[in-house]
Design a protein around this motif. Structure first.
Motif, PDB file in Angstrom:
ATOM      1  N   PHE A 149      36.511  35.116  -4.494  1.00 49.54           N
ATOM      2  CA  PHE A 149      36.989  33.907  -5.165  1.00 49.54           C
ATOM      3  C   PHE A 149      38.249  34.240  -5.945  1.00 49.54           C
ATOM      4  O   PHE A 149      38.204  34.854  -7.017  1.00 49.54           O
ATOM      5  N   PHE A 150      39.391  33.852  -5.394  1.00 47.32           N
ATOM      6  CA  PHE A 150      40.691  34.030  -6.011  1.00 47.32           C
ATOM      7  C   PHE A 150      41.455  32.727  -5.797  1.00 47.32           C
ATOM      8  O   PHE A 150      42.080  32.528  -4.747  1.00 47.32           O
ATOM      9  N   PRO A 151      41.369  31.791  -6.754  1.00 46.06           N
ATOM     10  CA  PRO A 151      41.899  30.436  -6.540  1.00 46.06           C
ATOM     11  C   PRO A 151      43.369  30.446  -6.158  1.00 46.06           C
ATOM     12  O   PRO A 151      44.212  31.033  -6.842  1.00 46.06           O
ATOM     13  N   GLY A 201      45.795  25.182  -2.007  1.00 46.98           N
ATOM     14  CA  GLY A 201      45.573  24.953  -0.585  1.00 46.98           C
ATOM     15  C   GLY A 201      44.397  25.717  -0.013  1.00 46.98           C
ATOM     16  O   GLY A 201      44.047  25.507   1.147  1.00 46.98           O
ATOM     17  N   GLU A 202      43.796  26.609  -0.802  1.00 41.50           N
ATOM     18  CA  GLU A 202      42.656  27.379  -0.312  1.00 41.50           C
ATOM     19  C   GLU A 202      41.370  27.085  -1.089  1.00 41.50           C
ATOM     20  O   GLU A 202      40.286  27.044  -0.507  1.00 41.50           O
ATOM     21  N   THR A 203      41.489  26.879  -2.393  1.00 34.27           N
ATOM     22  CA  THR A 203      40.301  26.682  -3.222  1.00 34.27           C
ATOM     23  C   THR A 203      39.556  25.421  -2.782  1.00 34.27           C
ATOM     24  O   THR A 203      40.136  24.354  -2.623  1.00 34.27           O
ATOM     25  N   GLY A 204      38.255  25.588  -2.603  1.00 36.59           N
ATOM     26  CA  GLY A 204      37.437  24.469  -2.169  1.00 36.59           C
ATOM     27  C   GLY A 204      37.435  24.247  -0.671  1.00 36.59           C
ATOM     28  O   GLY A 204      36.759  23.336  -0.180  1.00 36.59           O
ATOM     29  N   ARG A 205      38.186  25.051   0.065  1.00 36.46           N
ATOM     30  CA  ARG A 205      38.221  24.964   1.522  1.00 36.46           C
ATOM     31  C   ARG A 205      37.308  26.041   2.111  1.00 36.46           C
ATOM     32  O   ARG A 205      36.964  27.008   1.437  1.00 36.46           O
TER      33      ARG A 205
END
Length: 660
Positions: free
Chosen positions: A159-161, A164-168
């Motif tokens: 988990f490294f926010p 365009g990636e977080t929550g995907r």
């Protein structure tokens, strides 16, 4: 919430079930999927990354009588729409033929989280990466133009926010070049090349290419066709039980000597043991209600761009049980073996049988007790243990989980880590404090394997407490006039805030689970003790992503009041989750005296790789013991037979180390 009010009831026996704690059957998994299809919850792009049994209420289990067929069997299913990334969770009663509940999970909102990866996503990630022109150019720059057999490793991203990636639904891929079919897929790491893949969008959203280390191309094989003739110096070691094993199996219940237990298995935890009891006289006395290893984390200590984010949760991200091996007689298991098949759901929610997933057998374990008085013959009794085990392969590592039950009332849990160490590449001769060179041009990062056992205790019933014991040396003085005295101190861990504890070798620290309802012959509460085999705790620093997500690994012991919703110490969905689990639960600071409680024990090796670990690693052992301490009034193995006069087997023929 959606409910179905028109159930068509069925009996558990119609699915081949005779006890509330029986493992899921193929018929139950198939029926659960049928119910979801009937309610319009399954479409062409629906997948099932997680399907688990709903654990029955404890009281209902305790009140169950043999032959009764009036209990519910329900399934918890996690559904993923691969076209949109939407994740939903359903509870289905297969006996009531009912969709009991349905909810959409907010995976795009803090603290996020994703279901475990599915087998089909590994191939999908590889196809996406190999089709990316930037990846193709990066390989060409390294002199590789034929990538037909190149292995693209599908790895959980941590988990490294990032925008365009977080929550995907993301996956990171490192590359290992395979020159031909059958080449060791881990032996030729492509250093510095990281592909960040959005599985829902089907594209590489970012490619890192920072490595100029040469691609190591030496042959590193470990299979017979490459290693040469096998040695011939080992003489046969035969294991025979001409009268068969000493245990009996009835459904999922096993009886062996004084032990009784039930075998369970699910896709996330793997092997689960239920209702462990020890027979004392004519009474089966409960010890552990439920025992499993529901999570493990493998954090890496290398800050390089290709590895700083690695902290695999092999149960919550990859489904340990779903990755179980089919064990083979003579290889994984040796001797008189009983196997148990496991049934899990495949990616599309259909039942998938893993034949011979669990191995059970007996093995000799040397001397249990012995004494010789002057002028009298020696009295010797041999130890024996019941072994229940399974192996899971997750990527490069293989993990064996072994539960041992002994004639003296002890229980041992042992993990065996083997397989292939995860490697990178460097200039030959590079001195790297985070990743020692284990072969010319091949480095292996320092890392940890931290397992977490969940022990739902029931020592002479569900009303238990926990005490911590430490040895205490006394200063020379009035209480210790000769300087030799030492004693021990016990302290009650009365609340959850007091019960996050660490092992301490110098004081011989151990923990006792005591009964509120029973005392032994000397008037003390009956108890079992947890003996740790301590190793380092989580080395990642407080505030780091790994420390936030693997809270359970911060301490060797946590004690919590029983809550049926608290089954996984890193939370239900640790994949791409910001952090949560056991430390969050204990903020409630629930009382722990004379109550139903759970021990969470973390253990495991911290691995600084060595050349002898390459190209395949010898087993690394870790674990712990549960031993009776005042649970019984005397040694329970006094009545073992004396084999010295009646047993004339050849020397060495009665000692076996099986399932290695």
């Amino acid at each position: 919430m959606t409910t179905d009010t028109t159930p068509s009831a069925a009996r558990p026996s119609s699915f081949g079930v005779t006890h509330p704690l029986d493992t899921l059957t193929a018929a139950e998994i198939a029926r659960a999927r049928e119910i979801l299809v009937r309610h319009g919850k399954v479409g062409p792009t629906t997948r099932f990354p997680r399907l688990l049994p709903v654990e029955p209420d404890k009281q209902a289990v305790r009140e169950h009588t043999p032959g009764a067929d009036d209990f519910d069997r329900s399934v918890l299913a996690t559904l993923l729409d691969t076209s949109t990334g939407q994740v939903s969770e359903a509870v289905v009663s297969v006996t009531a033929d009912t969709l009991t509940s349905w909810r959409d999970l907010p995976t795009a909102e803090p603290p996020y989280g994703q279901p475990p990866y599915m087998f089909e996503e590994y191939d999908r990630a590889s196809e996406i990466v190999k089709a990316d022109p930037r990846w193709q150019a990066a390989m060409a720059r390294r002199g590789v133009t034929d990538t037909t057999h190149t292995f693209v490793a599908p790895l959980a991203p941590g988990f490294f926010p990032r925008e365009g990636e977080t929550g995907r639904r993301m996956i990171r891929s490192l590359t290992f070049h395979r020159r031909y079919e059958g080449d060791n897929q881990w032996a030729h790491p492509v250093e510095g090349l990281v592909a960040h893949v959005d599985l829902t969008a089907g594209k590489v959203v970012r490619l890192e290419d920072e490595g100029d280390a040469p691609l190591p191309l030496d042959d590193w094989h470990y299979t017979p066709e490459h290693t040469g003739p096998a040695r011939t110096t080992l003489k046969p070691l035969e294991i025979t039980q001409p009268e068969g094993p000493s245990y009996t199996v009835e459904g999922t219940r096993v009886r062996w000597e004084n032990w009784t237990l039930r075998i369970g298995f699910n896709a996330q935890e793997g092997l689960v043991l239920h209702q462990i009891s020890f027979r004392d006289g004519g009474e089966d006395r409960p010890v552990v209600y439920r025992a499993s290893v529901p999570e493990m984390v493998v954090p890496y200590g290398d800050p390089a761009s290709t590895r700083y984010w690695i902290s695999y949760f092999d149960a919550g991200e990859y489904s340990l049980g779903k990755n179980a091996n089919s064990l083979k007689l003579g290889c994984d298991c040796l001797g008189e073996i009983t196997y148990f098949d496991a049934v899990v759901a495949d990616d599309e929610g259909h039942p998938m049988t893993i034949p011979h997933a669990v191995c059970m057998h007996e093995e000799d374990y040397g001397v249990l007790w012995k004494h010789t008085d002057p002028g009298e013959p020696s009295q010797v009794r041999r130890s024996r243990r019941l072994v229940l085990s399974y192996f899971a392969t997750v990527g490069n590592y293989d993990y064996g989980f072994f539960w041992y039950f002994y004639l003296d009332g002890s229980i041992q849990m042992e993990t065996k880590a083997t397989g292939v160490v995860f490697v990178g590449a460097a200039e030959p001769g590079t001195d790297n404090p985070y990743a020692p060179e284990i072969a010319p041009g091949i480095i292996a990062p320092v890392h940890q394997h931290i397992f977490c056992a969940r022990l739902d205790m029931s020592v002479d019933g569900p009303a238990n407490s926990v005490e911590e014991e430490n040895l205490v040396g006394l200063p020379t003085g009035p209480r210790n006039p000769y300087g030799n005295a030492f004693t021990y101190q016990r302290v009650r861990l009365a609340r959850e805030s007091e019960a996050a504890r660490d092992a301490h070798s110098e004081s011989g620290r151990r923990w006792y689970v005591t009964s509120a309802n029973r005392r032994n012959a000397v008037g003390k509460p009956t108890a079992f003790q947890l003996l740790p085999m301590p190793g380092p705790r989580l080395m990642a620093q407080p505030g780091s992503s790994a420390a936030d997500r693997a809270e359970f690994a911060r301490h060797h012991l946590w004690v919590t009041a029983y809550d049926p919703a608290e089954r996984f110490p890193a939370g239900d969905y640790p994949n791409q989750h910001a952090g949560g689990g056991i430390a969050h639960w204990t903020r409630a600071d629930r009382p722990l005296t004379d109550t139903d409680l759970v021990l969470w024990h973390t253990f495991g090796p911290t691995h600084i790789p060595r050349p002898e670990d390459w190209p395949v690693m010898p087993v690394d052992y870790s674990g712990f013991w549960l031993k009776p301490h005042g649970f019984l009034d005397a040694n329970p193995a006094l009545d073992l037979p004396d084999r010295s006069a009646s047993d004339h087997r050849p020397q060495g023929a009665d000692h076996h180390d099986c399932c290695e």
